[in-house]
Design an enzyme around this catalytic site. Structure first.
Site, PDB file in Angstrom:
ATOM      1  N   GLU A 275       2.435   5.778  -7.002  1.00  0.00           N
ATOM      2  CA  GLU A 275       3.632   6.235  -7.713  1.00  0.00           C
ATOM      3  C   GLU A 275       3.646   5.765  -9.156  1.00  0.00           C
ATOM      4  O   GLU A 275       3.207   4.664  -9.465  1.00  0.00           O
ATOM      5  CB  GLU A 275       4.878   5.653  -7.032  1.00  0.00           C
TER       6      GLU A 275
ATOM      7  N   CYS B 222       6.932   3.210 -15.739  1.00  0.00           N
ATOM      8  CA  CYS B 222       6.811   2.139 -14.753  1.00  0.00           C
ATOM      9  C   CYS B 222       5.517   2.397 -13.985  1.00  0.00           C
ATOM     10  O   CYS B 222       5.426   3.357 -13.220  1.00  0.00           O
ATOM     11  CB  CYS B 222       8.037   2.194 -13.834  1.00  0.00           C
TER      12      CYS B 222
ATOM     13  N   CYS C 205       0.746  -2.749  -1.559  1.00  0.00           N
ATOM     14  CA  CYS C 205       0.909  -4.135  -1.995  1.00  0.00           C
ATOM     15  C   CYS C 205       0.836  -5.050  -0.772  1.00  0.00           C
ATOM     16  O   CYS C 205       1.393  -4.732   0.271  1.00  0.00           O
ATOM     17  CB  CYS C 205       2.261  -4.304  -2.683  1.00  0.00           C
TER      18      CYS C 205
ATOM     19  N   CYS D 208       7.283  -8.342   0.399  1.00  0.00           N
ATOM     20  CA  CYS D 208       8.659  -8.801   0.140  1.00  0.00           C
ATOM     21  C   CYS D 208       9.584  -7.947   1.005  1.00  0.00           C
ATOM     22  O   CYS D 208       9.401  -6.736   1.110  1.00  0.00           O
ATOM     23  CB  CYS D 208       8.996  -8.633  -1.339  1.00  0.00           C
TER      24      CYS D 208
ATOM     25  N   CYS E  82      11.396  -4.663  -0.226  1.00  0.00           N
ATOM     26  CA  CYS E  82      10.581  -3.734  -1.021  1.00  0.00           C
ATOM     27  C   CYS E  82       9.900  -2.687  -0.143  1.00  0.00           C
ATOM     28  O   CYS E  82       9.197  -3.023   0.809  1.00  0.00           O
ATOM     29  CB  CYS E  82       9.543  -4.526  -1.810  1.00  0.00           C
TER      30      CYS E  82
ATOM     31  N   CYS F 144      10.947   1.525  -5.442  1.00  0.00           N
ATOM     32  CA  CYS F 144       9.506   1.669  -5.490  1.00  0.00           C
ATOM     33  C   CYS F 144       8.914   1.875  -4.087  1.00  0.00           C
ATOM     34  O   CYS F 144       9.286   1.199  -3.149  1.00  0.00           O
ATOM     35  CB  CYS F 144       8.991   0.395  -6.122  1.00  0.00           C
TER      36      CYS F 144
END
Ligand code: SAH
Length: 349
Positions: free
Chosen positions: A93, A106, A113, A117, A120, A338
Site C-alpha cells: 500500500e 505515505c 510487517c 502491534c 495495526c 494501514c
C-alpha cells in the site's frame, strides 16, 4: 534502473555499448518525466529500446522497475490509497495525502510487517519481505503520476518497520533527495523501535547521506513499559528505558530532535493521568508528541476516544510544556488504517 544515480546509469549505458550521455537521458526520463517502461524513453535509439524494452505484457522484463497498480481508492477528502503489485506479485500500500499546501506520500518499507502491534492491520498478516530501493521510490513516482502533482513530503508510515530495512530506506531517501530533488527535512521515518538499530541508523545515515536531517518519529503509544508491552509485543525485548536512551544517542549523533507518536486508544492509554506520566517520561527531551486517535480495524475491539478525551489529553501535555499536535484522520471513509486496503484484496483469517 529506478534507484540508480546518474553516474550509475551512465556506466550502465557505456557497458551496453552506448555513449555515456544516454545515461543522462535515462535519468531525466525515469525521474523527471516518470517513464514507466524502457520502451517509453523515446529519445533512445529504437533498436536499443526494442531489444531491452521487452514485451510490454511481461512487466518483469522491463529494466526500469516500476510497479503495477492493482486498486485505487479515493476518499472524499482527496486522500488516494493505492495497492501496488511488485514484479514478484506481492501487493503493498501507498497513500497520497493532499492538503492545502502539501502533498504527502505515505510509503511502505516492507510488504507486511513482523512487529505485530495489536492495533495495526498490517501486523495481522506478518511479513512477506522487505522492499528494495526502487520499490520505495516507485511509490512516490506513482503517487505523483496518479495525483498529477509533485509530492512535497514523504513519511515512512505505511506498511513495515523501516528499522528492519535500514539500507534500502536510506537508499530511497538518498534517491528522493538526489534524483527527485526533495529535501531531507521533508521526509519522516517512523519506527516502533528495534533494539540496537537506532544508533546504527544515525551512523549509516551520516555515512550514506552525509547528514541525517530527516525527522525520526518514534511510536511510543504508552507512558510505561507494562502497557507498552500489552500493545506492542516486541517491546518486551526492548524496554522503554533503553529505547529512550537510544533516542538520546540518536539526538547526540545527528543533532536532530526526535518526535514521538502516541496512538490514543479509548479507556486504555488516553487518561489525563497517563498524559502526565508521558510528560514526565519525556522530561529533558526537546521533543514533539503527535497524538493519533485510533483508526478502528476489524480484528480488534479497541475504541476510538471522543474528541473531548483527545483534547483533555492534549491539554494535559501542553500544560506540562510538551509540544503536542493531534493528527487529523484522513481518508477514514476508505479504510484509512494501514493494511486495510490490502486485506480487501486478500482477506486473512
Ligand atoms: N512500523 C512503523 C511505521 C508504520 S506505522 C511504526 O510503527 O512507527 C505508522 C504509524 O501508524 C505508527 O505510529 C503506528 O503505530 C500507527 N498506527 C498503526 N495502526 C494504527 C491504527 N489502527 N490507528 C492509528 N494509528 C495506527
Amino acid at each position: 534502473m529506478l534507484g540508480l544515480k546518474l553516474e550509475a546509469l551512465e556506466a550502465w549505458a557505456v557497458a551496453q555499448g552506448q555513449p555515456a550521455f544516454r545515461g543522462g537521458q535515462l535519468h531525466e526520463w525515469i525521474y523527471a518525466k516518470g517513464a514507466r517502461r524502457f520502451a517509453d524513453v523515446t529519445v533512445l535509439p529504437k533498436l536499443w529500446r526494442e531489444r531491452l524494452g521487452g514485451n510490454p505484457d511481461v512487466e518483469q522484463a522491463d529494466p526500469i522497475g516500476r510497479s503495477r497498480e492493482l486498486i485505487r481508492s479515493v476518499a472524499s477528502d482527496g486522500t488516494t490509497k493505492l495497492l501496488l503489485a511488485t514484479a514478484d506479485g506481492l501487493s503493498l500500500e501507498t497513500v497520497g495525502i493532499p492538503s492545502r499546501d502539501r502533498l504527502t506520500v505515505c510509503v511502505s518499507s516492507q510488504v507486511g510487517c513482523p512487529m505485530a502491534c495489536r492495533f495495526c492491520a498490517t501486523g495481522k498478516a506478518g511479513l512477506d519481505r522487505s522492499l528494495a530501493v526502487h520499490e520505495i521510490v516507485d511509490q512516490v513516482l506513482t503517487v505523483r503520476e496518479v495525483m498529477g502533482e509533485r509530492p512535497s513530503h514523504v513519511v515512512f508510515m505505511g506498511m513495515g518497520e523501516p528499522l528492519l530495512n535500514i539500507e534500502a530506506v536510506l537508499g530511497a531517501i538518498d534517491c528522493l533527495c538526489t534524483d527527485l530533488g526533495m529535501a531531507q527535512r521533508q521526509i519522516t521515518l517512523s519506527t516502533v523501535g528495534v533494539a540496537q538499530t537506532l544508533p546504527q541508523l544515525a551512523e549509516r545515515a551520516l555515512e550514506r547521506l552525509g547528514r541525517a536531517q530527516f525527522t525520526l518519529a518514534v511510536s511510543l503509544h504508552a507512558p510505561d513499559q507494562s502497557l507498552r508491552e500489552q500493545l506492542i509485543p516486541t517491546a518486551r525485548a526492548y524496554p522503554l528505558e533503553r529505547l529512550l536512551d537510544d533516542c538520546r544517542r540518536y539526538v547526540a549523533l545527528t543533532g536532530r530532535r526526535v518526535s514521538f507518536e502516541y496512538i490514543l486508544l479509548g479507556g486504555l492509554n488516553d487518561h489525563p493521568r497517563q498524559a502526565v506520566a508521558l510528560a514526565q517520561l519525556l522530561r529533558g527531551f526537546q521533543s514533539h508528541v503527535n497524538l493519533i486517535p485510533y483508526n478502528p480495524i476489524e480484528e480488534e475491539q479497541f475504541q476510538r476516544p471522543s474528541l473531548e478525551r483527545v483534547e483533555a489529553f492534549r491539554r494535559a501535555l501542553q500544560d506540562r510544556h510538551v509540544a503536542v499536535s493531534v493528527r487529523a484522520s484522513r481518508g477514514l471513509d476508505q479504510d484509512a488504517a494501514c493494511g486495510q486496503l490490502r486485506r480487501r484484496l486478500a482477506p486473512t483469517g
